[in-house]
Design a protein around this motif. Structure first.
Motif, PDB file in Angstrom:
ATOM      1  N   UNK A  36       0.839  -1.207   0.000  1.00 47.76           N
ATOM      2  CA  UNK A  36       0.000   0.000   0.000  1.00 47.76           C
ATOM      3  C   UNK A  36       0.871   1.253   0.000  1.00 47.76           C
ATOM      4  N   UNK A  37       1.926   1.252   0.819  1.00 50.67           N
ATOM      5  CA  UNK A  37       2.819   2.419   0.861  1.00 50.67           C
ATOM      6  C   UNK A  37       3.552   2.588  -0.471  1.00 50.67           C
ATOM      7  N   UNK A  38       3.905   1.466  -1.066  1.00 50.55           N
ATOM      8  CA  UNK A  38       4.614   1.526  -2.345  1.00 50.55           C
ATOM      9  C   UNK A  38       3.750   2.228  -3.404  1.00 50.55           C
ATOM     10  N   UNK A  39       2.453   1.964  -3.355  1.00 49.77           N
ATOM     11  CA  UNK A  39       1.539   2.625  -4.290  1.00 49.77           C
ATOM     12  C   UNK A  39       1.391   4.105  -3.974  1.00 49.77           C
ATOM     13  N   UNK A  40       1.311   4.428  -2.690  1.00 44.74           N
ATOM     14  CA  UNK A  40       1.068   5.817  -2.280  1.00 44.74           C
ATOM     15  C   UNK A  40       2.297   6.693  -2.493  1.00 44.74           C
ATOM     16  N   UNK A  41       3.491   6.082  -2.395  1.00 45.38           N
ATOM     17  CA  UNK A  41       4.736   6.834  -2.604  1.00 45.38           C
ATOM     18  C   UNK A  41       5.364   6.252  -3.869  1.00 45.38           C
ATOM     19  N   UNK A  42       5.073   6.890  -5.001  1.00 44.64           N
ATOM     20  CA  UNK A  42       5.298   6.210  -6.282  1.00 44.64           C
ATOM     21  C   UNK A  42       6.764   5.900  -6.552  1.00 44.64           C
ATOM     22  N   UNK A  43       7.690   6.728  -6.065  1.00 41.54           N
ATOM     23  CA  UNK A  43       9.114   6.481  -6.363  1.00 41.54           C
ATOM     24  C   UNK A  43       9.741   5.500  -5.374  1.00 41.54           C
ATOM     25  N   UNK A  44       8.986   5.001  -4.414  1.00 38.22           N
ATOM     26  CA  UNK A  44       9.591   4.180  -3.357  1.00 38.22           C
ATOM     27  C   UNK A  44      10.032   2.816  -3.875  1.00 38.22           C
ATOM     28  N   UNK A  45      11.095   2.296  -3.259  1.00 40.31           N
ATOM     29  CA  UNK A  45      11.599   0.950  -3.553  1.00 40.31           C
ATOM     30  C   UNK A  45      11.204   0.052  -2.393  1.00 40.31           C
ATOM     31  N   UNK A  46      10.962  -1.218  -2.679  1.00 40.04           N
ATOM     32  CA  UNK A  46      10.579  -2.144  -1.603  1.00 40.04           C
ATOM     33  C   UNK A  46      11.510  -3.347  -1.584  1.00 40.04           C
ATOM     34  N   UNK A  47      12.051  -3.619  -0.410  1.00 40.78           N
ATOM     35  CA  UNK A  47      12.817  -4.856  -0.221  1.00 40.78           C
ATOM     36  C   UNK A  47      12.118  -5.689   0.841  1.00 40.78           C
ATOM     37  N   UNK A  48      11.803  -6.918   0.497  1.00 45.03           N
ATOM     38  CA  UNK A  48      11.105  -7.806   1.428  1.00 45.03           C
ATOM     39  C   UNK A  48      12.018  -8.971   1.776  1.00 45.03           C
ATOM     40  N   UNK A  49      12.180  -9.232   3.075  1.00 41.96           N
ATOM     41  CA  UNK A  49      13.022 -10.343   3.516  1.00 41.96           C
ATOM     42  C   UNK A  49      12.162 -11.546   3.889  1.00 41.96           C
ATOM     43  N   UNK A  50      12.428 -12.691   3.255  1.00 46.09           N
ATOM     44  CA  UNK A  50      11.697 -13.898   3.673  1.00 46.09           C
ATOM     45  C   UNK A  50      12.162 -14.372   5.051  1.00 46.09           C
TER      46      UNK A  50
END
Lengths: 387, 257
Positions: B215-229
């Motif tokens: 949701x934050x990634x959509x709201x802040x369009x230039x944001x990068x997301x890294x997800x750790x399993x």
């Protein structure tokens, strides 16, 4: 002494077997376990019991407020108090109490209580509480502002009852441009205010203050704890420079009467233990959210946590003075002893608890009314006689 | 070593730690405060000037009576930045601190060079309910915070002292009980965050579940997301090495541009 019948209206028909693995009957016990048809019968039975208090000679009837729980079926005690106002003529009607901070607009409490006071011709006793910790989870209300909202809501309600309107009220939590109550309360200057509590220094300091002198009601607690807090109220009053009268003190306690001690214990055992060990049980974090109590109080409670969460038998509870149970003679003597010891002028009898049957509740109430009530109503302390 | 001292901002004394040289990195902690400087902060201090305050109401900092909600904390931090003359700050905010970071950057965007938001609170979406941190026992809270059983066990065996725990919980409730862990007026303005933003999330976060990252990634369009399993709510602790590498790279790159 004034003796009132106090009903919690538990959901006695809960399937206690099917729900035994749930940690608590508060907050998140799924409401598929609630049956409105059963509740219809219970509501009418419980109101019958309360209404019978008048012909039986009680001085009053009392109801309380709890939310989203099988412990009690009165999210609005106002509804039950209204029904009672029409079906009784003499007894006091005590709302013990309305949870002020949970209201977005406490002015509605001022209005609804005034309605009942007018409707009943001035028989309302208006109890003010904060709601228990679980209810701050239920309502999503911030527990850290609970005390603050309680005090401000109280000020607003009392001003609405007593100050000529219209006037503006500007608070930190509540703001009204026009406070102008229709109807105003029947009793002048306003209905008596009672403060039911499990006992806290903050509450006692506030209730005992000379500006208020509100009746402090210790709810379901061991006699030792009742004694401690009633004494604390008297000491606080003394530190404020006045002597608290017995009418400023009360105790709410489950009572069960049968022909003999043995029979009383046998009949009350299961319903009482269900009340104490199932209906009142909840996790610590649910009962005491942050800010609901001062951190000093919280640390004290945490130190006593083991004894609070321990299951109790009826016999132990009788020994601790958490419940009064036995033959009419035993119950009368027991109340008289506690009265001599603690000197309180208001006894709130909880004559239904847990899933006590209609038949046993009625038998107990009738025996109590016939063989205990007149004698304990006659109890009057010396200071009261002189006045 | 981190300098460990107290700083007074307009009469409010807070615990304040600082170490390292380079671009200024302000770490904003979450619900449990920063009783100890954790290894990832030491690692970051090898590349950056790392500032680690304890918020008013947490740990050894004062509990000012003016602190009533997140807005108050935001303006306090703007006062702090004024007093320390901080004008180009890279913020790392974890959980509650992530929410605080977004609120701060919205008010004075030009002072914030980048945001790193870890399991950030601040918004509410209908698809996922945040974990009810206020209803959990300490044991359950540990289980819900970490995925790694060794860290769960460590957290259970090493609780904070009672006074600090109660103080932190109180302030956390003050800020985040209702509306629960968010400001309903925040999401609609997040497009105004135009600085580089790195979102960091544990795939198994049970406090701010993964849908919040999306949701934050959509709201802040230039944001990068890294997800750790295999990681819970605190990747900076649970995946410390990977986190340090990612964030060092991200901030260095922004600082050089």
């Amino acid at each position: 002494m004034k003796v009132m019948l106090f009903h919690l209206m538990s959901y006695a028909d809960l399937d206690f077997e099917a729900t035994k693995d749930y940690e608590t009957v508060w907050l998140n016990l799924p409401n598929r376990f609630f049956d409105p048809v059963k509740c219809n019968a219970l509501y009418n039975r419980y109101l019958d019991e309360l209404e019978s208090a008048e012909p039986l000679g009680f001085d009053g009837v009392a109801v309380n407020e709890h939310h989203q729980t099988a412990y009690g079926l009165m999210p609005s005690p106002i509804v039950m108090a209204s029904a009672l106002a029409r079906r009784t003529k003499r007894v006091k009607i005590a709302i013990l109490g309305s949870a002020l901070p949970l209201r977005e607009h406490p002015l509605t409490v001022a209005e609804e209580h005034a309605m009942i006071d007018v409707l009943s011709g001035g028989r309302l006793i208006s109890g003010f509480v904060r709601g228990i910790g679980a209810e701050y989870h239920t309502f999503g209300l911030n527990p850290t502002i609970s005390h603050d909202r309680f005090h401000e809501a109280h000020d607003l309600i009392v001003q609405a009852w007593t100050k000529p309107g219209p006037f503006a009220f500007t608070g930190h939590h509540y703001n009204h441009e026009y406070v102008n109550l229709w109807p105003r309360p029947f009793q002048q200057p306003h209905p008596p205010i009672w403060v039911p509590s499990q006992g806290s220094k903050e509450t006692i300091d506030w209730a005992a203050h000379p500006d208020r002198r509100y009746t402090y009601l210790q709810t379901f607690s061991p006699a030792k704890v009742v004694g401690k807090y009633l004494k604390s109220y008297r000491d606080t009053a003394e530190s404020f420079g006045y002597e608290a009268s017995d009418s400023q003190l009360g105790w709410a306690v489950p009572i069960y009467v049968a022909d003999t001690d043995e029979r009383a214990r046998q009949e009350a055992k299961k319903p009482f233990e269900l009340f104490r060990n199932r209906l009142l049980k909840m996790p610590f974090e649910m009962l005491l959210p942050p800010g609901y109590s001062s951190r000093a109080s919280l640390k004290g409670i945490m130190a006593a946590k083991a004894s609070l969460t321990q299951e109790l038998t009826l016999e132990t509870a009788i020994d601790m003075g958490m419940v009064i149970c036995g033959s009419p003679e035993t119950v009368k003597d027991s109340i008289t002893d506690y009265w001599n010891d603690l000197k309180f002028d208001n006894l709130l009898t909880m004559m239904h608890f847990g899933n006590l049957s209609q038949e046993l509740t009625q038998n107990s109430m009738q025996l109590f009314a016939k063989k205990v009530l007149p004698q304990i109503q006659a109890l009057q302390s010396q200071s009261m006689v002189e006045v | 070593m981190f300098e460990d001292t107290f700083l007074t901002i307009k009469g409010c004394k807070i615990r304040f730690r600082r170490h390292g040289t380079g671009p200024v990195v302000l770490y904003l902690h979450g619900a449990n405060g920063v009783p100890k400087v954790q290894p990832f902060l030491f690692e970051l201090a090898k590349s950056f000037d790392v500032i680690v305050p304890e918020h008013p109401g947490f740990g050894e900092s004062d509990e000012p009576s003016w602190l009533e909600n997140m807005q108050d904390l935001v303006y306090f931090y703007l006062d702090l930045m004024d007093q320390l003359h901080l004008e180009h700050v890279h913020v790392i905010g974890s959980s509650l601190g992530g929410w605080l970071a977004m609120e701060l950057a919205l008010r004075q965007p030009s002072r914030f060079s980048s945001l790193t938001l870890i399991g950030a609170a601040g918004i509410r979406i209908p698809e996922a309910q945040p974990g009810d941190i206020f209803l959990w026992s300490p044991e359950k809270a540990a289980q819900k915070t970490f995925k790694n059983p060794a860290l769960v066990a460590w957290a259970i065996d090493n609780p904070l002292d009672q006074d600090t725990t109660l103080k932190n919980r109180h302030t956390c409730a003050l800020l985040a009980w209702a509306p629960r862990l968010h400001n309903p007026m925040l999401a609609k303005w997040l497009h105004r965050l135009t600085m580089p933003v790195q979102l960091v999330w544990g795939e198994d976060d049970e406090i701010m579940p993964l849908p919040y990252a999306h949701a934050l990634q959509k709201l802040i369009s230039q944001s990068l997301l890294s997800v750790y399993p295999n990681c819970g709510h605190l990747p900076q602790v649970e995946k410390s090495e990977e986190f340090v590498e990612l964030v060092t790279h991200f901030i260095s790159k922004v600082a050089q541009s």
